[in-house]
Design a protein around this motif. Structure first.
Motif, short mmCIF file in Angstrom:
data_model
loop_
_atom_site.label_atom_id
_atom_site.label_comp_id
_atom_site.label_asym_id
_atom_site.label_seq_id
_atom_site.Cartn_x
_atom_site.Cartn_y
_atom_site.Cartn_z
N PRO A 50 0.84 -1.20 0.00
CA PRO A 50 0.00 0.00 0.00
C PRO A 50 0.87 1.25 0.00
O PRO A 50 2.01 1.23 0.46
CB PRO A 50 -0.79 -0.12 1.31
CG PRO A 50 0.08 -0.95 2.20
CD PRO A 50 0.86 -1.86 1.30
N MET A 51 0.33 2.34 -0.53
CA MET A 51 1.07 3.60 -0.59
C MET A 51 0.07 4.75 -0.49
O MET A 51 -1.02 4.67 -1.06
CB MET A 51 1.83 3.67 -1.92
CG MET A 51 2.56 4.95 -2.16
SD MET A 51 3.34 4.90 -3.82
CE MET A 51 3.95 6.56 -3.89
N ILE A 52 0.45 5.81 0.20
CA ILE A 52 -0.36 7.03 0.25
C ILE A 52 0.29 8.03 -0.70
O ILE A 52 1.51 8.26 -0.64
CB ILE A 52 -0.41 7.62 1.67
CG1 ILE A 52 -1.07 6.63 2.63
CG2 ILE A 52 -1.17 8.96 1.67
CD1 ILE A 52 -1.01 7.05 4.08
N VAL A 53 -0.49 8.63 -1.59
CA VAL A 53 0.04 9.58 -2.57
C VAL A 53 0.04 10.98 -1.94
O VAL A 53 -1.02 11.50 -1.61
CB VAL A 53 -0.80 9.55 -3.87
CG1 VAL A 53 -0.29 10.57 -4.86
CG2 VAL A 53 -0.79 8.14 -4.46
N PRO A 54 1.24 11.59 -1.79
CA PRO A 54 1.33 12.86 -1.06
C PRO A 54 1.17 14.12 -1.90
O PRO A 54 1.07 15.21 -1.35
CB PRO A 54 2.73 12.79 -0.46
CG PRO A 54 3.52 12.01 -1.46
CD PRO A 54 2.55 11.00 -2.04
N THR A 55 1.20 14.00 -3.22
CA THR A 55 1.17 15.20 -4.07
C THR A 55 0.06 15.12 -5.11
O THR A 55 -0.50 14.05 -5.35
CB THR A 55 2.51 15.41 -4.81
OG1 THR A 55 2.65 14.39 -5.80
CG2 THR A 55 3.70 15.37 -3.86
N GLY A 56 -0.16 16.23 -5.79
CA GLY A 56 -1.19 16.28 -6.82
C GLY A 56 -0.67 16.14 -8.23
O GLY A 56 -1.35 16.49 -9.19
N SER A 57 0.53 15.58 -8.41
CA SER A 57 1.11 15.50 -9.75
C SER A 57 0.38 14.54 -10.68
O SER A 57 0.57 14.60 -11.89
CB SER A 57 2.59 15.11 -9.67
OG SER A 57 2.73 13.76 -9.27
N ILE B 7 -4.40 13.79 -4.21
CA ILE B 7 -3.63 13.90 -2.97
C ILE B 7 -4.35 13.11 -1.88
O ILE B 7 -5.56 13.23 -1.70
CB ILE B 7 -3.49 15.37 -2.54
CG1 ILE B 7 -2.74 16.18 -3.59
CG2 ILE B 7 -2.79 15.48 -1.17
CD1 ILE B 7 -2.77 17.69 -3.36
N GLY B 8 -3.60 12.26 -1.19
CA GLY B 8 -4.16 11.47 -0.09
C GLY B 8 -4.78 10.15 -0.50
O GLY B 8 -5.18 9.38 0.37
N ASP B 9 -4.88 9.88 -1.80
CA ASP B 9 -5.39 8.58 -2.22
C ASP B 9 -4.46 7.48 -1.70
O ASP B 9 -3.24 7.65 -1.64
CB ASP B 9 -5.44 8.46 -3.75
CG ASP B 9 -6.65 9.15 -4.37
OD1 ASP B 9 -7.42 9.80 -3.64
OD2 ASP B 9 -6.80 9.06 -5.60
N ARG B 10 -5.06 6.38 -1.32
CA ARG B 10 -4.29 5.20 -0.92
C ARG B 10 -4.40 4.20 -2.06
O ARG B 10 -5.49 3.87 -2.50
CB ARG B 10 -4.83 4.60 0.37
CG ARG B 10 -4.27 5.29 1.60
CD ARG B 10 -5.37 5.92 2.38
NE ARG B 10 -4.90 6.47 3.65
CZ ARG B 10 -4.99 7.75 3.93
NH1 ARG B 10 -5.50 8.59 3.06
NH2 ARG B 10 -4.58 8.20 5.10
N ILE B 11 -3.23 3.76 -2.53
CA ILE B 11 -3.20 2.87 -3.68
C ILE B 11 -2.44 1.59 -3.33
O ILE B 11 -1.68 1.56 -2.36
CB ILE B 11 -2.55 3.56 -4.90
CG1 ILE B 11 -1.09 3.93 -4.63
CG2 ILE B 11 -3.36 4.78 -5.32
CD1 ILE B 11 -0.33 4.48 -5.83
#
Length: 174
Positions: A33-40, A47-51
């Motif tokens: 799992p990973m949390i996306v910290p940016t809006g790129s 931002i903040g999506d967990r993938i």
């Protein structure tokens, strides 16, 4: 009675230890799992999506243009980035008047919210390397701006495959 309790406790400890080892192995080699910290990567990933990152897929099939890839940042491998794979080894990438060209041909991208601002390239991708760009092109720190523009194969962590949070956006990532 005390012996039976001791044996049952040992069985619980063994079961928990085995489950922990299996969970750690899955996370290290198969899916993480990973949390996306940016809006790129907006609008594809916010931002903040967990993938979930499939760390095994590229052992059995090659990376493909358009994949959303998690990798170590070439200018600082202690950081992990998620971007879209745009260029493969041997490709020439260029952006002219907001249009992406790959090997001299216009490349249509239906996942972008707005046209790209500026002209970039041409960049020739070396064999064994990749050119990455965020879907939020005008607000993405990507291959166009890095000192080391290309991601070596050894820095590839895996493919972003599934969003698990927020609940209203659960599903495959494309």
């Amino acid at each position: 009675m005390e012996n039976r309790l001791k044996n049952e406790l040992m069985e619980w400890i063994k079961s928990i230890a085995i489950a922990l080892v299996i969970a750690l192995a899955i996370r290290a080699y198969i899916i993480e799992p990973m949390i996306v910290p940016t809006g790129s990567m907006i609008p594809t990933i916010n931002i903040g999506d967990r993938i979930l990152v499939n760390k095994y897929i590229y052992r059995i099939k090659p990376l493909q243009r358009g994949d959303i890839v998690v990798f170590k940042y070439p200018d600082d491998p202690s950081q992990t980035f998620v971007k879209r794979l745009i260029g493969l080894g041997g490709d020439v990438i260029e952006i002219k008047e907001g249009v992406l060209f790959i090997n001299g041909k216009e490349y249509k991208e239906d996942y972008l919210n707005e046209p790209i601002v500026g002209n970039f390239g041409p960049y020739k991708v070396p064999e064994g390397y990749y050119f990455m760009m965020g879907d939020n092109r005008n607000n993405s720190k990507d291959s166009r701006f890095w000192v080391n523009k290309f991601v070596p194969k050894k820095y590839i962590v895996g493919k972003a495959v599934f969003r698990i949070w927020p609940l209203d956006r659960i599903g495959r990532i494309k």
